[in-house]
Scaffold this active site. Structure first.
Site, PDB file in Angstrom:
ATOM      1  N   ASP A  21      46.864  34.261  48.405  1.00  0.00           N
ATOM      2  CA  ASP A  21      46.584  34.367  49.838  1.00  0.00           C
ATOM      3  C   ASP A  21      46.941  33.101  50.607  1.00  0.00           C
ATOM      4  OD1 ASP A  21      44.610  32.919  48.581  1.00  0.00           O
ATOM      5  OD2 ASP A  21      42.983  34.278  49.069  1.00  0.00           O
ATOM      6  N   ASP A  23      30.482  36.067  48.638  1.00  0.00           N
ATOM      7  CA  ASP A  23      30.242  37.459  49.056  1.00  0.00           C
ATOM      8  C   ASP A  23      30.974  38.449  48.145  1.00  0.00           C
ATOM      9  OD1 ASP A  23      32.863  37.083  49.758  1.00  0.00           O
ATOM     10  OD2 ASP A  23      32.589  37.427  51.911  1.00  0.00           O
ATOM     11  N   HIS A  68      34.205  38.352  47.223  1.00  0.00           N
ATOM     12  CA  HIS A  68      35.629  38.632  47.469  1.00  0.00           C
ATOM     13  C   HIS A  68      36.522  38.077  46.370  1.00  0.00           C
ATOM     14  CE1 HIS A  68      35.644  34.699  49.950  1.00  0.00           C
ATOM     15  NE2 HIS A  68      36.388  34.465  48.884  1.00  0.00           N
ATOM     16  N   GLU A  99      37.749  40.631  51.751  1.00  0.00           N
ATOM     17  CA  GLU A  99      36.354  40.465  52.155  1.00  0.00           C
ATOM     18  C   GLU A  99      35.603  41.788  51.951  1.00  0.00           C
ATOM     19  OE1 GLU A  99      35.485  37.385  52.903  1.00  0.00           O
ATOM     20  OE2 GLU A  99      36.281  36.745  54.830  1.00  0.00           O
TER      21      GLU A  99
HETATM   22  C1  F6R Z   1      41.660  31.576  47.029  1.00  0.00           C
HETATM   23  C2  F6R Z   1      40.989  32.852  46.769  1.00  0.00           C
HETATM   24  C3  F6R Z   1      39.523  33.004  46.912  1.00  0.00           C
HETATM   25  C4  F6R Z   1      38.716  32.023  46.056  1.00  0.00           C
HETATM   26  C5  F6R Z   1      37.218  32.238  46.269  1.00  0.00           C
HETATM   27  C6  F6R Z   1      36.402  31.207  45.512  1.00  0.00           C
HETATM   28  O1  F6R Z   1      43.048  31.678  46.788  1.00  0.00           O
HETATM   29  O2  F6R Z   1      41.672  33.785  46.484  1.00  0.00           O
HETATM   30  O3  F6R Z   1      39.165  34.326  46.589  1.00  0.00           O
HETATM   31  O4  F6R Z   1      39.050  32.213  44.710  1.00  0.00           O
HETATM   32  O5  F6R Z   1      36.922  32.122  47.619  1.00  0.00           O
HETATM   33  O6  F6R Z   1      36.581  29.960  46.078  1.00  0.00           O
HETATM   34  P1  F6R Z   1      35.982  28.651  45.386  1.00  0.00           P
HETATM   35  O7  F6R Z   1      36.672  28.535  44.080  1.00  0.00           O
HETATM   36  O8  F6R Z   1      36.373  27.524  46.318  1.00  0.00           O
HETATM   37  O9  F6R Z   1      34.528  28.868  45.256  1.00  0.00           O
END
Ligand code: F6R
Length: 265
Positions: free
Chosen positions: A67, A136, A138, A143
């Site tokens: 992303d 959450d 995701h 989301e």
């Molecule tokens: C980022 C992504 C997100 C993260 C998730 C966890 O490329 O795809 O889904 O993997 O938000 O983020 P952290 O590792 O910062 O807790």
């Protein structure tokens, strides 16, 4: 699904890097799906070490990042483009032509998203998809409420995500309200998925994702339907799991089975 519980962040990262390295050694032209965020930094550090000390070769590897914020220039320190170069690509021998990251400034987002999907197909599909999990639930920027069959597309970020991100941007107006993300369906198409979770603040959501019902309200829960999912969590992130002992028991016995099979050979 397999779940491996490791003592802490460092041990989780080492194990994850070992699995990615094995994938590349077995298939040097592997297609990797890459995540950004704090969870994967340790895995990338360890992969850089394996590249430098053990000669792990990335020259034929193709990558697709999950992303990117929208709109954001690739040079912005908060862009995922910037992150993945800083944390991984700048330190390994990856061919820049084989790197794919959603373009945070592209004009025709629909055409771009279709192109991204086509490129994944053309590359032969993702062999190993690395994932973190949001608080959450995701995966990618899918989301809560994202269709479980969704493909690469532009998504509106939730008010909470926008609020959480505000601290990273100088001006409130600069905080991105959108992101381009590969879809839940795109993630499910990967041949193998490797989900990492670390820390107490991921304990509740990890329980929902792997022990709760499959729901679009926790997009990571759809991974329960994936045919080859490996979850690596540290002690803190796995602390709320009801069946923690069961997973440990399975891991122990799988290890024994491997030894038996090898002995038979
Ligand atoms: C980022 C992504 C997100 C993260 C998730 C966890 O490329 O795809 O889904 O993997 O938000 O983020 P952290 O590792 O910062 O807790």
């Amino acid at each position: 699904m397999r779940l491996i519980i490791k003592k802490d962040y460092r041990a989780m990262s080492k194990k994850a890097a070992k699995i990615v390295a094995e994938q590349i050694r077995e298939k040097p032209d592997s297609v990797l799906g890459l995540a950004t965020g704090s969870t994967v930094i340790g895995t990338y550090k360890e992969l850089i070490r394996i590249h430098k000390k053990e000669g792990l070769d990335f020259s034929e590897v193709t990558t697709f990042n999950l992303d990117e914020y929208y709109p954001i220039p690739s040079t912005h320190p908060q862009s995922y483009h910037y992150f993945i170069h800083k944390e991984l690509f700048n330190h390994i021998n990856i061919d820049p032509d084989r790197i794919h990251i959603p373009d945070g400034l592209v004009k025709n987002t629909n055409a771009f998203c279709q192109w991204y999907e086509d490129e994944i197909k053309k590359a032969g599909g993702i062999d190993l998809q690395l994932l973190g999990i949001g608080k959450d639930g995701h995966i990618g920027f899918n989301e809560p409420g994202s269709s479980l069959g969704s493909r690469t597309r532009i998504k509106t970020l939730t008010a909470q995500t926008i609020k959480d991100n505000a601290q990273f941007f100088k001006k409130k107006e600069d905080v991105p309200k959108f992101a381009i993300t590969i879809g839940v369906g795109t993630i499910l198409d990967a041949k193998r998925c490797l989900l990492l979770a670390s820390g107490k603040n991921k304990a509740k959501v990890l329980k929902k994702a792997i022990e709760g019902p499959i729901t679009a309200q926790v997009t990571a829960s759809v991974l329960q339907m994936h045919k080859e999912l490996l979850v690596i969590a540290d002690e803190e992130a796995s602390s709320a799991l009801e069946r923690k002992e069961y997973y440990q028991h399975i891991e122990e016995l799988t290890g024994k089975l491997k030894t038996l099979t090898l002995e038979e050979d």
